[in-house]
Write an enzyme that holds these catalytic residues in place. Sequence first.
Site, mmCIF file in Angstrom:
data_model
loop_
_atom_site.group_PDB
_atom_site.id
_atom_site.type_symbol
_atom_site.label_atom_id
_atom_site.label_comp_id
_atom_site.label_asym_id
_atom_site.label_seq_id
_atom_site.Cartn_x
_atom_site.Cartn_y
_atom_site.Cartn_z
ATOM 1 N N ASP A 1 0.873 -1.061 -0.185
ATOM 2 C CA ASP A 1 0.080 0.208 -0.102
ATOM 3 C C ASP A 1 0.850 1.050 -0.015
ATOM 4 O OD1 ASP A 1 -2.371 1.753 0.416
ATOM 5 O OD2 ASP A 1 -1.461 2.016 2.355
ATOM 6 N N LYS B 1 -4.283 -1.499 6.062
ATOM 7 C CA LYS B 1 -3.519 -1.071 7.223
ATOM 8 C C LYS B 1 -4.111 -1.537 8.654
ATOM 9 C CE LYS B 1 -3.112 2.661 5.329
ATOM 10 N NZ LYS B 1 -2.813 3.911 4.116
ATOM 11 N N ARG C 1 0.122 6.538 -6.858
ATOM 12 C CA ARG C 1 -1.218 6.817 -7.176
ATOM 13 C C ARG C 1 -1.248 8.338 -6.833
ATOM 14 N NH1 ARG C 1 -4.471 4.357 -2.440
ATOM 15 N NH2 ARG C 1 -5.985 5.864 -3.342
ATOM 16 N N SER D 1 -6.848 0.570 0.434
ATOM 17 C CA SER D 1 -5.638 1.273 0.988
ATOM 18 C C SER D 1 -5.876 1.492 2.702
ATOM 19 C CB SER D 1 -5.257 2.521 0.366
ATOM 20 O OG SER D 1 -4.359 3.330 1.295
HETATM 21 N N1 URA Z 1 -5.808 7.289 2.999
HETATM 22 C C1 URA Z 1 -5.186 6.177 3.016
HETATM 23 O O1 URA Z 1 -4.423 5.591 3.888
HETATM 24 N N2 URA Z 1 -5.399 5.834 1.686
HETATM 25 C C2 URA Z 1 -5.975 6.404 0.576
HETATM 26 O O2 URA Z 1 -5.793 5.983 -0.405
HETATM 27 C C3 URA Z 1 -6.376 7.397 0.903
HETATM 28 C C4 URA Z 1 -6.435 7.947 2.332
#
Ligand code: URA
Length: 433
Positions: free
Chosen positions: A161, A187, A168, A183
């Site tokens: 990620d 986490k 991105r 994403s």
């Molecule tokens: N926060 C994140 O951790 N990922 C994203 O893609 C957008 C906001």
Amino acid sequence: MRMVDIISKKRNGDELNEQEIAFFIDGYTKGTIPDYQVSALLMAIYFNGMTEKETATLTQAMVDSGETIDLSKIEGHIVDKHSTGGVGDKITFITGPLVASVGVPVAKMSGRGLGHTGGTLDKLESISGFNIEMTKEEFIQNVNTNKLSVAGQTGNLAPADKKLYALRDVTATVDSIPLIAGSIMSKKLASGAASIVLDVKTGSGAFMKTLEESKELAREMVNIGNNLGRNTIGVISDMSQPLGYEVGNANEIKEAVEVLQGKKVDDLRRLGLELAAHMTVLAGAFSDYEQAYHNLEANLDNGKAFQAFRTFVKAQGGNIEMIDDLSKLPKAKYDVEVKAETDGYVSEIDAEAIGIAAMYLGAGRATKDDEIDHSVGVTLMKKIGDPVKAGEPLVVLHSQTENPEDSVAKVQHAYNITAEETAPIELIYEVIK
Ligand code: URA
């Protein structure tokens, strides 16, 4: 398997299977698939979206790209809360002790902020001595003893990620709901909680500005969590103005403590109770939401939640005198009022602009190496719906300089005052299960 075939499959709008997603995540994490091919795939995902199955598979592959935290030595059902971020969001300091006060463990891994104000860790470090570095064993012991601990994010959680998010950012593919959902959830899932309450913000200070987009993001995240074996619910809450009245670091701690001491800051108290009620129901401490809310409200009013916060601060080395006497928290040199120019009612507050004004004062980071000044920030004197007279302060800036002109200009543009009375805004729009 060839990456070019995966790109063309997605470009044509077909569903990727588990092997294809695992191939691309694994290859990208290891560096065997180049940025340009992953960029092309991200753009194809951006335009064609992902099915629920693809999104869950992508998320699991990102979780599997790194370490996961094993919280099995913590006694009880661990429930986490994640907020999608906003301005003045100090809700963790209210939900954490509330949930802990009924015996449900809260084991929170948090980050620092890159943006308007600090993150959870920065805000806690306004309390002198507060320590967020600890071994995994100390963290687990803290939670088992006190039911609440907050530590800095350790280890190598979801490295795929991290790489994808950076890519991105420079390929105009951040704003894709399945990619954002995957994403965030990768986490959360890697951090080990059994159940998750998502506080998805909507409005001018949120990542998602419209209610429709916020609901869609919440639905995607809830589906991912449930598909991957975690009980997950999403609460859509308002961020069309800052939460509470304080925006900064030490002043946000002060406001959260005042709520724990019984002060009726409406939006903070209500959202804190609402999120804590969902968390404790998911943890099995109460049979339904009403029972949970009622018991938690009692613990807010009888001081048990405040005592849980004191215990937590003490256990992590924080100076408890600053909590018992809030005037001992760091304070900026100057209080600068920004006044209304006309009579009327506050109809809008651009929450993001208030956040930026706080950042200009030094409350946040523009780049990751910037130092935060815990003492500076913004206090709102008026919120949406409040009547206001010309010459009355709209906000007070807590500043280290006498004339913080950039912040003053930002705040002046952030407020909209109209002649007609404005209807109060909703705080909680929907709960998605
Ligand atoms: N926060 C994140 O951790 N990922 C994203 O893609 C957008 C906001």
